[in-house]
Structures are given as C-alpha cells and as structure tokens.
Design a protein around this motif. Sequence first.
Motif, short mmCIF file in Angstrom:
data_model
loop_
_atom_site.label_atom_id
_atom_site.label_comp_id
_atom_site.label_asym_id
_atom_site.label_seq_id
_atom_site.Cartn_x
_atom_site.Cartn_y
_atom_site.Cartn_z
N ALA A 45 0.09 -20.54 22.16
CA ALA A 45 -0.64 -19.59 23.00
C ALA A 45 -1.96 -19.20 22.36
N LYS A 46 -2.92 -18.91 23.22
CA LYS A 46 -4.19 -18.38 22.72
C LYS A 46 -3.95 -16.96 22.23
N SER A 47 -4.44 -16.63 21.04
CA SER A 47 -4.29 -15.27 20.53
C SER A 47 -5.65 -14.60 20.47
N TYR A 48 -5.63 -13.28 20.48
CA TYR A 48 -6.86 -12.52 20.63
C TYR A 48 -7.07 -11.55 19.46
N GLU A 49 -6.80 -12.04 18.24
CA GLU A 49 -6.99 -11.17 17.09
C GLU A 49 -8.46 -10.76 16.90
N GLY A 50 -9.38 -11.54 17.46
CA GLY A 50 -10.80 -11.21 17.32
C GLY A 50 -11.34 -10.32 18.42
N ALA A 51 -10.49 -9.88 19.34
CA ALA A 51 -10.96 -9.07 20.46
C ALA A 51 -11.44 -7.70 19.99
N VAL A 52 -12.44 -7.17 20.68
CA VAL A 52 -12.97 -5.84 20.33
C VAL A 52 -11.86 -4.79 20.40
N GLU A 53 -10.97 -4.90 21.39
CA GLU A 53 -9.87 -3.94 21.50
C GLU A 53 -9.03 -3.91 20.23
N ASN A 54 -8.71 -5.07 19.69
CA ASN A 54 -7.90 -5.11 18.48
C ASN A 54 -8.67 -4.61 17.26
N PHE A 55 -9.97 -4.83 17.25
CA PHE A 55 -10.81 -4.25 16.19
C PHE A 55 -10.74 -2.73 16.23
N VAL A 56 -10.85 -2.17 17.45
CA VAL A 56 -10.78 -0.71 17.60
C VAL A 56 -9.40 -0.20 17.18
N VAL A 57 -8.35 -0.87 17.62
CA VAL A 57 -6.98 -0.46 17.28
C VAL A 57 -6.78 -0.44 15.77
N ALA A 58 -7.21 -1.50 15.09
CA ALA A 58 -7.01 -1.57 13.65
C ALA A 58 -7.81 -0.50 12.92
N THR A 59 -9.03 -0.26 13.37
CA THR A 59 -9.87 0.74 12.73
C THR A 59 -9.28 2.14 12.92
N VAL A 60 -8.83 2.44 14.13
CA VAL A 60 -8.22 3.75 14.40
C VAL A 60 -6.92 3.90 13.63
N ASP A 61 -6.10 2.86 13.61
CA ASP A 61 -4.85 2.92 12.86
C ASP A 61 -5.09 3.27 11.39
N ALA A 62 -6.09 2.62 10.79
CA ALA A 62 -6.38 2.88 9.38
C ALA A 62 -6.86 4.31 9.17
N ALA A 63 -7.69 4.81 10.08
CA ALA A 63 -8.20 6.17 9.94
C ALA A 63 -7.09 7.20 10.07
N LEU A 64 -6.18 6.99 11.03
CA LEU A 64 -5.06 7.91 11.19
C LEU A 64 -4.19 7.92 9.94
N ALA A 65 -3.91 6.74 9.41
CA ALA A 65 -3.08 6.64 8.21
C ALA A 65 -3.76 7.33 7.02
N ALA A 66 -5.06 7.11 6.88
CA ALA A 66 -5.78 7.70 5.76
C ALA A 66 -5.76 9.22 5.81
N GLN A 67 -5.88 9.79 7.01
CA GLN A 67 -5.88 11.24 7.10
C GLN A 67 -4.50 11.81 6.77
N ASN A 68 -3.43 11.10 7.16
CA ASN A 68 -2.10 11.50 6.71
C ASN A 68 -2.03 11.50 5.18
N ALA A 69 -2.61 10.46 4.59
CA ALA A 69 -2.60 10.35 3.12
C ALA A 69 -3.36 11.51 2.49
N ALA A 70 -4.48 11.89 3.09
CA ALA A 70 -5.28 12.99 2.56
C ALA A 70 -4.48 14.29 2.55
N VAL A 71 -3.81 14.57 3.65
CA VAL A 71 -3.01 15.80 3.72
C VAL A 71 -1.85 15.75 2.73
N ALA A 72 -1.22 14.59 2.62
CA ALA A 72 -0.12 14.45 1.66
C ALA A 72 -0.61 14.68 0.23
N ALA A 73 -1.76 14.09 -0.11
CA ALA A 73 -2.31 14.27 -1.46
C ALA A 73 -2.60 15.74 -1.75
N GLU A 74 -3.21 16.41 -0.79
CA GLU A 74 -3.55 17.82 -1.00
C GLU A 74 -2.29 18.68 -1.10
#
Length: 249
Positions: free
Chosen positions: A97-126
């Motif tokens: 099957a054709k896969s769409y890992e390079g799609a803008v939507e997946n870029f946005v999803v990955a970027t948002v996922d990382a940001a959400l995770a990082a902010q959880n980490a920040a609160v945990a660290a503090e």
Amino acid sequence: MNDTISLIMNHRSVRKYSDRPVSQEQLEAIVASAQMASSSSNVQAYTAVAVTEPELKNRLADLAGSQAYIRECPVFLVWCADLSRLKKASETHAPEAKSYEGAVENFVVATVDAALAAQNAAVAAESLGLGIVYIGGIRNEIEAVSEALGLPDYVYPIFGMCVGYPDPQHGAGIRPRLPLEAVLHMNGYRPEQNERGVEAYDETSVRYLTERTGGQRTSSWSQQMAGKLTSPARLQLKDFLERKGFLSE
C-alpha cells in the motif's frame, strides 16, 4: 486552586543550575510522565534523546547559539517528532500500500504529539523540585544537530529542554502572560478582546522588562513581536524537513 494548578502557575524558566545531578530514576519518571500525554490516534510520534555526555552537550550548546545553560544542566533532552516507527509499521504490515508518512497532516500530528509530551515532562520535572527551560535554538543549525544525534529520516529535532536543580543564587521571576481575556474567547473569536488584552499586556510587559533589565530594555510585547516577525529566522527549515521526508504530500 490545588497543588497541581499551583505548580503550573509558578512555572519559570531556569537558566542556571546547581551541580546536583539528576538521577536515572528521575529521568525515567519524567519521560514516563511525558508518555502519558494525549496522542493523536495513539501514534506516539515522538522521541526524547537525553544528552548527558559533556562533549555532546558542548557541541549542541555551540550549535544552539553558545547557550551556557546547555553545558551546565545535568540532562539536556532533545524532543523530536518521529514518524520512523510509523513508516516501519507500514512497511511491515502493508508493504503493497501507498503510505503517507510525508503528509503535512502527519508532520503536524508528530510535532503536536512531541510538544504535548514535553510539557508533561516539564510539569513532572518541576514536581520533583527540578527546573527546566525550553531551547528553540537547536533549530539554528538543525542539520548539524540532527547529524550529531544520529537522527534518521522522518525524525527531526523540534526543541531542547535543559533539566536540573535550579541554582538558588540565580532565581528568576515569573514572566507575566497575556491577560486571560486575550486567549479565552467564549463561543467564537472576539478580535476586540485581543486588542484590549494586548494593550493591557504591553503596559505590563514594559514594567516587567524595565525592572528585569534595570532599564536597559523597555520595549513592549507587541514591539518585540513586530521585531520578531520582521526578522527572517531559520528559513532553512523547510528544505531540511523536505530532505528528511516530511511535507511531501
């Protein structure tokens, strides 16, 4: 107010750290907390690279604009959007099957996922008595940072995060934020709330900056933002991301 909200409301960026180390147990608890952040369709499209080796921290500090606190902090976390695991899953389970890992939507999803995770980490660290500061400067030389960390295609470094115990001799105040009415709009967007909020915030930000710098800087928030948007920065990112496999669809 409760303890969690109080902790969040007292966040401040920490740019000076004591010599006290961060334990492996603390680091793992911080990143495990990050993993409990919400994730779009459970893709969990991020990776945190923990940098503790002095030589590598020095290299990253140089690439990020010679920011000394990267060298000084016990742990420097580099948060990456990571679609490589998803691409591997597609190749394994749907090779025809054709896969769409390079799609803008997946870029946005990955970027948002990382940001959400990082902010959880920040609160945990503090919550553990540690301090953090985000480092967007790793995008200054993003290709060199990627090479230094050995990041494969479909992975890119979004920002860094210094983690460590704050130096008690170098306390920083809490930076004021925009008035709530500027960011909380009920049942529709209210431009007039932005105008009122920014006007009030400009006055607050001038007072804060004047006091913090001893009068060396007195610009308002809106003046600072005008300067930011009219100064080209990191224009190499689009080409880099495309070479890494992002933004192709």
